[in-house]
Design a protein around this motif. Structure first.
Motif, mmCIF file in Angstrom:
data_model
loop_
_atom_site.group_PDB
_atom_site.id
_atom_site.type_symbol
_atom_site.label_atom_id
_atom_site.label_comp_id
_atom_site.label_asym_id
_atom_site.label_seq_id
_atom_site.Cartn_x
_atom_site.Cartn_y
_atom_site.Cartn_z
ATOM 1 N N ASP A 94 -39.494 -42.952 12.766
ATOM 2 C CA ASP A 94 -38.469 -43.492 13.650
ATOM 3 C C ASP A 94 -37.050 -43.148 13.202
ATOM 4 O OD1 ASP A 94 -40.385 -44.593 15.238
ATOM 5 O OD2 ASP A 94 -40.320 -46.571 14.295
ATOM 6 N N ASN A 95 -36.831 -43.002 11.884
ATOM 7 C CA ASN A 95 -35.469 -42.783 11.387
ATOM 8 C C ASN A 95 -35.142 -41.311 11.158
ATOM 9 O OD1 ASN A 95 -37.147 -42.369 9.242
ATOM 10 N ND2 ASN A 95 -36.000 -43.639 7.783
ATOM 11 N N THR A 96 -36.028 -40.397 11.575
ATOM 12 C CA THR A 96 -35.766 -38.970 11.395
ATOM 13 C C THR A 96 -34.760 -38.494 12.436
ATOM 14 O OG1 THR A 96 -38.060 -38.736 10.685
ATOM 15 C CG2 THR A 96 -36.849 -36.714 11.122
ATOM 16 N N LYS A 97 -33.785 -37.686 12.007
ATOM 17 C CA LYS A 97 -32.738 -37.217 12.908
ATOM 18 C C LYS A 97 -32.931 -35.744 13.251
ATOM 19 C CE LYS A 97 -29.219 -40.481 11.300
ATOM 20 N NZ LYS A 97 -27.849 -40.630 10.725
ATOM 21 N N THR A 98 -32.552 -35.390 14.472
ATOM 22 C CA THR A 98 -32.626 -33.987 14.872
ATOM 23 C C THR A 98 -31.554 -33.189 14.136
ATOM 24 O OG1 THR A 98 -31.278 -34.512 16.800
ATOM 25 C CG2 THR A 98 -33.650 -34.359 17.132
ATOM 26 N N VAL A 99 -31.803 -31.889 14.041
ATOM 27 C CA VAL A 99 -30.998 -31.009 13.203
ATOM 28 C C VAL A 99 -29.704 -30.605 13.896
ATOM 29 C CG1 VAL A 99 -32.061 -28.893 14.092
ATOM 30 C CG2 VAL A 99 -31.159 -28.924 11.762
ATOM 31 N N VAL A 100 -28.687 -30.343 13.100
ATOM 32 C CA VAL A 100 -27.470 -29.665 13.547
ATOM 33 C C VAL A 100 -27.369 -28.385 12.729
ATOM 34 C CG1 VAL A 100 -24.961 -29.737 13.725
ATOM 35 C CG2 VAL A 100 -26.299 -31.798 14.179
ATOM 36 N N TYR A 101 -27.401 -27.246 13.403
ATOM 37 C CA TYR A 101 -27.308 -25.959 12.726
ATOM 38 C C TYR A 101 -25.841 -25.598 12.516
ATOM 39 C CZ TYR A 101 -32.173 -25.592 14.267
ATOM 40 O OH TYR A 101 -33.513 -25.829 14.497
ATOM 41 N N ASP A 102 -25.526 -25.073 11.346
ATOM 42 C CA ASP A 102 -24.154 -24.760 10.972
ATOM 43 C C ASP A 102 -24.054 -23.262 10.732
ATOM 44 O OD1 ASP A 102 -21.574 -24.723 10.074
ATOM 45 O OD2 ASP A 102 -21.939 -25.868 8.240
ATOM 46 N N GLU A 103 -23.406 -22.554 11.654
ATOM 47 C CA GLU A 103 -23.272 -21.099 11.544
ATOM 48 C C GLU A 103 -21.993 -20.766 10.790
ATOM 49 O OE1 GLU A 103 -24.760 -18.302 11.090
ATOM 50 O OE2 GLU A 103 -25.679 -18.351 13.074
ATOM 51 N N VAL A 104 -22.163 -20.251 9.586
ATOM 52 C CA VAL A 104 -21.032 -19.901 8.725
ATOM 53 C C VAL A 104 -20.639 -18.457 8.984
ATOM 54 C CG1 VAL A 104 -20.221 -19.728 6.346
ATOM 55 C CG2 VAL A 104 -21.835 -21.536 6.993
ATOM 56 N N MET A 105 -19.335 -18.206 9.063
ATOM 57 C CA MET A 105 -18.853 -16.874 9.403
ATOM 58 C C MET A 105 -18.113 -16.229 8.239
ATOM 59 S SD MET A 105 -20.068 -16.450 12.298
ATOM 60 C CE MET A 105 -20.699 -17.352 13.699
ATOM 61 N N GLY A 106 -17.613 -15.033 8.495
ATOM 62 C CA GLY A 106 -16.946 -14.251 7.468
ATOM 63 C C GLY A 106 -15.460 -14.544 7.381
ATOM 64 N N THR A 107 -14.727 -13.563 6.905
ATOM 65 C CA THR A 107 -13.309 -13.751 6.655
ATOM 66 C C THR A 107 -12.469 -12.991 7.671
ATOM 67 O OG1 THR A 107 -13.336 -11.874 5.147
ATOM 68 C CG2 THR A 107 -13.715 -14.043 4.188
ATOM 69 N N ALA A 108 -11.215 -13.353 7.769
ATOM 70 C CA ALA A 108 -10.346 -12.824 8.821
ATOM 71 C C ALA A 108 -10.100 -11.325 8.715
ATOM 72 C CB ALA A 108 -9.015 -13.572 8.799
ATOM 73 N N ASN A 109 -10.235 -10.753 7.528
ATOM 74 C CA ASN A 109 -9.947 -9.328 7.370
ATOM 75 C C ASN A 109 -11.204 -8.464 7.442
ATOM 76 O OD1 ASN A 109 -11.138 -10.076 5.012
ATOM 77 N ND2 ASN A 109 -9.578 -9.223 3.641
ATOM 78 N N ASP A 110 -12.316 -9.041 7.877
ATOM 79 C CA ASP A 110 -13.572 -8.292 7.956
ATOM 80 C C ASP A 110 -13.972 -8.156 9.415
ATOM 81 O OD1 ASP A 110 -16.130 -7.265 7.816
ATOM 82 O OD2 ASP A 110 -16.625 -8.374 6.002
ATOM 83 N N THR A 111 -13.896 -6.949 9.953
ATOM 84 C CA THR A 111 -14.149 -6.741 11.380
ATOM 85 C C THR A 111 -15.619 -6.796 11.741
ATOM 86 O OG1 THR A 111 -14.200 -4.348 11.023
ATOM 87 C CG2 THR A 111 -12.091 -5.312 11.618
ATOM 88 N N LEU A 112 -16.507 -6.796 10.750
ATOM 89 C CA LEU A 112 -17.935 -6.829 11.051
ATOM 90 C C LEU A 112 -18.401 -8.210 11.483
ATOM 91 C CD1 LEU A 112 -19.466 -4.676 8.168
ATOM 92 C CD2 LEU A 112 -19.394 -4.102 10.588
ATOM 93 N N ARG A 113 -17.639 -9.239 11.163
ATOM 94 C CA ARG A 113 -18.126 -10.598 11.361
ATOM 95 C C ARG A 113 -17.237 -11.357 12.342
ATOM 96 N NH1 ARG A 113 -18.233 -11.956 4.928
ATOM 97 N NH2 ARG A 113 -17.713 -9.816 4.456
#
Length: 434
Positions: A94-113
């Protein structure tokens, strides 16, 4: 004026009646989440009987070629880290919670991401207790370049709900957060996939002390890949790379020959054949137009394979790309589902809300979206056909009727589709030559 009022009242009545007869997904289950069925979703896209648990596992593949630091034909070794996400049938408290996926990205000077990180909700339950009592077939999922293990959660959650252990890989040097030199992706895709199959067999073995102990049927495995993931799963499934790729790779890396083990004529590659793999799904597999594949290598693909493509694919190509791979894989029982007017993004989740913000570069949207298709519709159709195909080969289900269809979906409604909903697609099927 009275006629207009009457017409407006009638229109309003019909709208309200339609809402009563066909309640929206949102009304049934709250906000729409990735993978939820649209009102016209085909039959087998519906979630299965199981609740779904999910866990993150960090692994290390020791003593791998460090191709990024290869020099003068010498290949140093390193311990290659790999993070995986595992979805599995689960029992929910009863106390189990659904997942929230966290998409981590790259840095501002990297055009691939992409530069815009985002989170999104799923219908799986983080670290839930697995269902016990039987083993479940294993499915390993490989994302594109660049991408992540969360790129296809609409499919991974859906398949787990139908009684599969589903594993998606974060391919090091190839994700949104760590994209690096392309030679790492060329070399490591098939190696990562093979390693994860072996590791999942270990985690599912008796005595592993993992949540999945006793639950993984690795001898009954399916592999799914998108774009560069498609490149990887085809090689793992028996399609050897061309000598032209080996030569290109050697030139690209300053002399490394490490990819040569995966070429069609290499005896070491032939020893890698894995009879645990019973089915392959290849979304928009990359490489044919770049000389990665040739007729000899494609003859080695003998495992049943389901290809998915857009006939306007401008990354992998279609007639001389994906369809040419399908045509050349003469020794495999194979299907090719084509979305007419779709480009390359036939596999991912829909664009996240953050990608819709005003002022962003349009690439933030087109990393996920299709210009001519609703991504949610693509997701539902993919769920339907992949459920039919994997169920046939991994669970021996009687699903042939969903696959033995007329080629042109516009001629009449495909079996399993609601009236008027199966337009704009083609499905080819070819039997193996021997």
């Amino acid at each position: 004026m009275k006629f207009r009022s009457l017409l407006f009242s009638l229109s309003l009545f019909l709208i309200l009646l339609n809402g009563l007869l066909i309640p929206s997904v949102h009304a049934q289950s709250g906000a729409f989440l990735y993978g939820d069925p649209l009102p016209d979703a085909p039959e087998l896209s519906a979630r299965g009987e199981y609740n779904v648990g999910v866990q993150t596992i960090n692994l290390v593949n020791n003593n791998q070629v460090d191709i990024i630091n290869s020099k003068d034909g010498k290949d140093p070794l390193y311990d290659r880290p790999l993070t995986i996400e595992v979805w599995y049938p689960a029992s929910i408290s009863d106390n189990t919670k659904t997942v929230v996926y966290d998409e981590v990205m790259g840095t501002a000077n990297d055009t691939l991401r992409p530069l815009t990180p985002f989170t999104f909700k799923g219908r799986a339950y983080r670290d839930a207790t697995p269902s016990t009592g039987s083993k479940f077939p294993l499915i390993v999922v490989s994302h594109g370049y660049v991408g992540s293990r969360y790129l296809m959660t609409y499919l991974t959650e859906n398949l787990a709900s139908k009684g599969y252990i589903v594993v998606a890989i974060d391919h090091t040097d190839s994700t949104f957060k760590d994209a690096n030199a392309f030679q790492s992706t060329l070399l490591n895709r098939p190696k990562d996939i093979r390693f994860i199959i072996n590791e999942m067999e270990k985690l599912g073995a008796q005595g592993s002390k993992n949540k999945l102990e006793g639950l993984v049927d690795a001898n009954n495995t399916g592999i799914i890949g998108y774009s560069m993931g498609g490149y990887g799963v085809l090689n793992v499934g028996g399609a050897g790379y061309s000598e032209a790729l080996a030569e290109f790779f050697t030139g690209m890396t300053g002399g490394s020959t490490s990819i040569a083990v995966n070429t069609a004529n290499n005896e070491e590659y032939k020893k890698l054949a894995d009879d645990r793999i019973k089915a392959i799904v290849a979304f928009a597999p990359w490489g044919m137009e770049r000389g990665v594949w040739d007729g000899e290598g494609l003859k080695g693909l003998k495992t049943p394979t389901f290809f998915v493509a857009g006939n306007q694919d401008d990354i992998s190509g279609y007639e001389k790309g994906i369809k040419a791979i399908y045509d050349g894989a003469v020794n495999a029982d194979r299907f090719l589902l084509t979305y007419i007017n779709a480009r390359h993004n036939v596999a991912p989740n829909p664009p996240p809300a953050e990608a819709l913000a005003p002022g962003l570069h349009i690439d933030e949207y087109y990393r996920y979206a299709e210009p001519s298709w609703d991504q949610r519709k693509l997701n539902n159709v993919n769920q339907h056909f992949i459920t039919a195909f994997l169920g046939l080969h991994l669970k021996k289900q009687e699903n042939a009727k969903y696959l033995e269809l007329q080629e042109n979906s516009n001629e009449k409604d495909w079996i399993g589709f609601k009236p008027r909903s199966s337009t704009g697609m083609e499905l080819l099927h070819a039997n193996p030559a021997n």
